[in-house]
Motif scaffolding. Structure first.
Motif, PDB file in Angstrom:
ATOM      1  N   ASP A  50       0.869  -1.180   0.000  1.00 26.71           N
ATOM      2  CA  ASP A  50       0.000   0.000   0.000  1.00 26.71           C
ATOM      3  C   ASP A  50       0.907   1.231   0.000  1.00 26.71           C
ATOM      4  O   ASP A  50       1.437   1.633   1.029  1.00 26.71           O
ATOM      5  CB  ASP A  50      -0.887  -0.030   1.254  1.00 26.71           C
ATOM      6  N   ALA A  51       1.118   1.805  -1.186  1.00 30.75           N
ATOM      7  CA  ALA A  51       2.096   2.883  -1.354  1.00 30.75           C
ATOM      8  C   ALA A  51       1.403   4.220  -1.570  1.00 30.75           C
ATOM      9  O   ALA A  51       0.398   4.303  -2.280  1.00 30.75           O
ATOM     10  CB  ALA A  51       3.005   2.574  -2.546  1.00 30.75           C
ATOM     11  N   THR A  52       1.969   5.257  -0.973  1.00 27.98           N
ATOM     12  CA  THR A  52       1.360   6.576  -1.127  1.00 27.98           C
ATOM     13  C   THR A  52       2.411   7.674  -1.041  1.00 27.98           C
ATOM     14  O   THR A  52       3.482   7.484  -0.450  1.00 27.98           O
ATOM     15  CB  THR A  52       0.291   6.820  -0.047  1.00 27.98           C
ATOM     16  N   THR A  53       2.081   8.809  -1.622  1.00 24.96           N
ATOM     17  CA  THR A  53       2.950   9.976  -1.530  1.00 24.96           C
ATOM     18  C   THR A  53       2.728  10.747  -0.224  1.00 24.96           C
ATOM     19  O   THR A  53       3.485  11.663   0.075  1.00 24.96           O
ATOM     20  CB  THR A  53       2.689  10.929  -2.706  1.00 24.96           C
ATOM     21  N   ALA A  54       1.695  10.383   0.531  1.00 24.24           N
ATOM     22  CA  ALA A  54       1.374  11.096   1.773  1.00 24.24           C
ATOM     23  C   ALA A  54       1.046  10.090   2.869  1.00 24.24           C
ATOM     24  O   ALA A  54      -0.132   9.905   3.218  1.00 24.24           O
ATOM     25  CB  ALA A  54       0.200  12.045   1.554  1.00 24.24           C
ATOM     26  N   PRO A  55       2.051   9.396   3.419  1.00 22.99           N
ATOM     27  CA  PRO A  55       1.782   8.354   4.420  1.00 22.99           C
ATOM     28  C   PRO A  55       1.104   8.871   5.675  1.00 22.99           C
ATOM     29  O   PRO A  55       0.373   8.131   6.341  1.00 22.99           O
ATOM     30  CB  PRO A  55       3.173   7.791   4.733  1.00 22.99           C
ATOM     31  N   GLY A  56       1.308  10.149   6.017  1.00 21.11           N
ATOM     32  CA  GLY A  56       0.671  10.693   7.205  1.00 21.11           C
ATOM     33  C   GLY A  56      -0.761  11.133   6.986  1.00 21.11           C
ATOM     34  O   GLY A  56      -1.528  11.295   7.943  1.00 21.11           O
ATOM     35  N   ASP A  57      -1.140  11.312   5.742  1.00 24.85           N
ATOM     36  CA  ASP A  57      -2.493  11.748   5.383  1.00 24.85           C
ATOM     37  C   ASP A  57      -2.832  11.155   4.024  1.00 24.85           C
ATOM     38  O   ASP A  57      -3.011  11.861   3.032  1.00 24.85           O
ATOM     39  CB  ASP A  57      -2.555  13.277   5.353  1.00 24.85           C
ATOM     40  N   ALA A  58      -2.906   9.836   3.981  1.00 20.58           N
ATOM     41  CA  ALA A  58      -3.063   9.138   2.712  1.00 20.58           C
ATOM     42  C   ALA A  58      -4.430   9.397   2.085  1.00 20.58           C
ATOM     43  O   ALA A  58      -5.440   9.488   2.798  1.00 20.58           O
ATOM     44  CB  ALA A  58      -2.877   7.636   2.914  1.00 20.58           C
ATOM     45  N   PRO A  59      -4.480   9.510   0.766  1.00 25.45           N
ATOM     46  CA  PRO A  59      -5.779   9.647   0.090  1.00 25.45           C
ATOM     47  C   PRO A  59      -6.667   8.444   0.378  1.00 25.45           C
ATOM     48  O   PRO A  59      -6.196   7.307   0.451  1.00 25.45           O
ATOM     49  CB  PRO A  59      -5.387   9.701  -1.396  1.00 25.45           C
ATOM     50  N   SER A  71      -2.532  -0.283   4.805  1.00 26.66           N
ATOM     51  CA  SER A  71      -1.500   0.305   5.662  1.00 26.66           C
ATOM     52  C   SER A  71      -0.620   1.199   4.802  1.00 26.66           C
ATOM     53  O   SER A  71       0.468   0.798   4.369  1.00 26.66           O
ATOM     54  CB  SER A  71      -0.653  -0.791   6.322  1.00 26.66           C
ATOM     55  N   PRO A  72      -1.079   2.417   4.511  1.00 29.47           N
ATOM     56  CA  PRO A  72      -0.333   3.303   3.615  1.00 29.47           C
ATOM     57  C   PRO A  72       1.089   3.546   4.109  1.00 29.47           C
ATOM     58  O   PRO A  72       1.312   3.798   5.291  1.00 29.47           O
ATOM     59  CB  PRO A  72      -1.151   4.601   3.646  1.00 29.47           C
ATOM     60  N   ALA A  73       2.035   3.438   3.189  1.00 30.16           N
ATOM     61  CA  ALA A  73       3.444   3.629   3.537  1.00 30.16           C
ATOM     62  C   ALA A  73       4.153   4.368   2.403  1.00 30.16           C
ATOM     63  O   ALA A  73       3.686   4.398   1.266  1.00 30.16           O
ATOM     64  CB  ALA A  73       4.120   2.287   3.789  1.00 30.16           C
ATOM     65  N   ALA A  74       5.276   4.946   2.748  1.00 33.80           N
ATOM     66  CA  ALA A  74       6.046   5.702   1.764  1.00 33.80           C
ATOM     67  C   ALA A  74       6.928   4.765   0.941  1.00 33.80           C
ATOM     68  O   ALA A  74       7.268   3.664   1.371  1.00 33.80           O
ATOM     69  CB  ALA A  74       6.913   6.740   2.473  1.00 33.80           C
ATOM     70  N   CYS A  75       7.292   5.225  -0.246  1.00 30.76           N
ATOM     71  CA  CYS A  75       8.244   4.533  -1.101  1.00 30.76           C
ATOM     72  C   CYS A  75       9.456   5.441  -1.305  1.00 30.76           C
ATOM     73  O   CYS A  75       9.308   6.669  -1.372  1.00 30.76           O
ATOM     74  CB  CYS A  75       7.635   4.212  -2.464  1.00 30.76           C
ATOM     75  N   ARG A 127      -1.380  20.914  -3.955  1.00 25.47           N
ATOM     76  CA  ARG A 127      -0.754  19.591  -3.872  1.00 25.47           C
ATOM     77  C   ARG A 127      -1.682  18.514  -4.445  1.00 25.47           C
ATOM     78  O   ARG A 127      -2.900  18.549  -4.246  1.00 25.47           O
ATOM     79  CB  ARG A 127      -0.391  19.250  -2.429  1.00 25.47           C
ATOM     80  N   THR A 128      -1.070  17.550  -5.115  1.00 33.50           N
ATOM     81  CA  THR A 128      -1.785  16.375  -5.618  1.00 33.50           C
ATOM     82  C   THR A 128      -1.057  15.133  -5.131  1.00 33.50           C
ATOM     83  O   THR A 128       0.156  15.003  -5.318  1.00 33.50           O
ATOM     84  CB  THR A 128      -1.834  16.374  -7.155  1.00 33.50           C
ATOM     85  N   ASP A 129      -1.791  14.232  -4.476  1.00 30.42           N
ATOM     86  CA  ASP A 129      -1.187  13.018  -3.919  1.00 30.42           C
ATOM     87  C   ASP A 129      -1.753  11.769  -4.582  1.00 30.42           C
ATOM     88  O   ASP A 129      -2.861  11.777  -5.135  1.00 30.42           O
ATOM     89  CB  ASP A 129      -1.418  12.955  -2.413  1.00 30.42           C
ATOM     90  N   VAL A 130      -0.973  10.708  -4.458  1.00 28.62           N
ATOM     91  CA  VAL A 130      -1.308   9.439  -5.112  1.00 28.62           C
ATOM     92  C   VAL A 130      -1.236   8.312  -4.097  1.00 28.62           C
ATOM     93  O   VAL A 130      -0.390   8.327  -3.182  1.00 28.62           O
ATOM     94  CB  VAL A 130      -0.327   9.151  -6.276  1.00 28.62           C
ATOM     95  N   ARG A 131      -2.102   7.341  -4.270  1.00 26.06           N
ATOM     96  CA  ARG A 131      -2.044   6.123  -3.459  1.00 26.06           C
ATOM     97  C   ARG A 131      -2.339   4.932  -4.353  1.00 26.06           C
ATOM     98  O   ARG A 131      -3.313   4.939  -5.112  1.00 26.06           O
ATOM     99  CB  ARG A 131      -3.049   6.175  -2.317  1.00 26.06           C
ATOM    100  N   VAL A 132      -1.501   3.923  -4.265  1.00 19.70           N
ATOM    101  CA  VAL A 132      -1.700   2.680  -5.016  1.00 19.70           C
ATOM    102  C   VAL A 132      -1.571   1.529  -4.036  1.00 19.70           C
ATOM    103  O   VAL A 132      -0.574   1.420  -3.321  1.00 19.70           O
ATOM    104  CB  VAL A 132      -0.658   2.519  -6.143  1.00 19.70           C
ATOM    105  N   THR A 133      -2.559   0.662  -4.010  1.00 15.98           N
ATOM    106  CA  THR A 133      -2.522  -0.457  -3.068  1.00 15.98           C
ATOM    107  C   THR A 133      -3.083  -1.720  -3.704  1.00 15.98           C
ATOM    108  O   THR A 133      -4.027  -1.684  -4.485  1.00 15.98           O
ATOM    109  CB  THR A 133      -3.318  -0.106  -1.783  1.00 15.98           C
ATOM    110  N   ALA A 134      -2.452  -2.838  -3.364  1.00 20.02           N
ATOM    111  CA  ALA A 134      -2.851  -4.121  -3.924  1.00 20.02           C
ATOM    112  C   ALA A 134      -4.177  -4.585  -3.353  1.00 20.02           C
ATOM    113  O   ALA A 134      -4.532  -4.250  -2.222  1.00 20.02           O
ATOM    114  CB  ALA A 134      -1.769  -5.162  -3.648  1.00 20.02           C
TER     115      ALA A 134
END
Length: 233
Positions: A113-122, A140-144, A201-208
């Motif tokens: 579960d990857a995101t550009t904003a782990p503290g405030d994930a989309p 479980s959003p996390a940074a890459c 700001r524009t954020d992204v989240r990708v998760t399996a």
């Protein structure tokens, strides 16, 4: 033929054929596993986890041993068997190399579960979130490494275009959020993506959708979307 009717043809060619079949067993099994999974003949657990990653890996090692034996056998008749032995060895080395590379990718530490904003994930829409909850998908959003949001408010058209360019099918598109679904080429493993658009700001989240190890697939797809957002600015 001899007067007794028996063939004088060297038996090395027959042995080489069996060795070639062993060399080709792993690639053929993977091909069948992928087709069967994609056409719904069996589950991902059977096609990917069992046939490919377990049985296929051992067959690849058996193929390398068979190719090495084939080289020794070819030394008796290089003119007739040499080329077959060399090609078989190259195929077996490539097959084992691909399995080793895939194993390294799968065990490398990377979030599902990857995101550009782990503290405030989309967050996903209610429909997508409900579907993911029913599937017990990772949440479980996390940074890459190296993955950051876009420091501007992109247009909604840019967000949908970035999703499509990254191989996602757009599921929802709005002024402030767009969602997409990506289906893997080999075994159809799916990833959900959301692009959240805010002022500045524009954020992204990708998760399996599947909790099994998939290497850095989520991070890679998220980077592809961010690259598309940057290109569309």
């Amino acid at each position: 033929m001899t007067p007794s009717g028996k063939s004088t043809r060297p038996r090395g060619g027959i042995g080489m054929r069996w060795l070639v079949l062993i060399v080709l067993a792993a690639p053929l099994l993977v091909f069948v596993a992928v087709l069967g999974t994609r056409f719904g003949l069996w589950s991902v657990e059977i096609g990917r986890d069992l046939l490919t990653l377990q049985i296929g890996r051992w067959l690849a090692l058996a193929g390398l041993a068979a190719a090495a034996l084939g080289v020794l056998l070819a030394l008796r008749d290089l003119r007739r068997l040499g080329l077959i032995a060399v090609v078989s060895l190259l195929v077996s080395l490539a097959t084992v190399g691909l399995f080793v590379r895939q194993q390294a990718l799968l065990v490398a530490p990377a979030p599902l579960d990857a995101t550009t904003a782990p503290g405030d994930a989309p967050g996903f829409s209610a429909e997508t979130a409900g579907l993911r909850s029913a599937l017990h998908a990772p949440d479980s959003p996390a940074a890459c490494p190296g993955l950051t949001g876009v420091p501007t408010q992109v247009a909604s058209e840019t967000a949908t275009a970035a999703l499509e360019a990254a191989g996602f099918t757009v599921q929802k598109a709005g002024l402030f959020q767009s969602e997409g679904l990506h289906e893997g080429f080999w075994f159809g493993l799916r990833h959900d993506a959301v692009v959240r658009i805010r002022p500045g700001r524009t954020d992204v989240r990708v998760t399996a959708r599947d909790g099994r190890d998939q290497g850095d697939a989520a991070c890679r797809l998220a980077r592809d979307i961010v690259d598309g957002l940057q290109a569309g600015r």
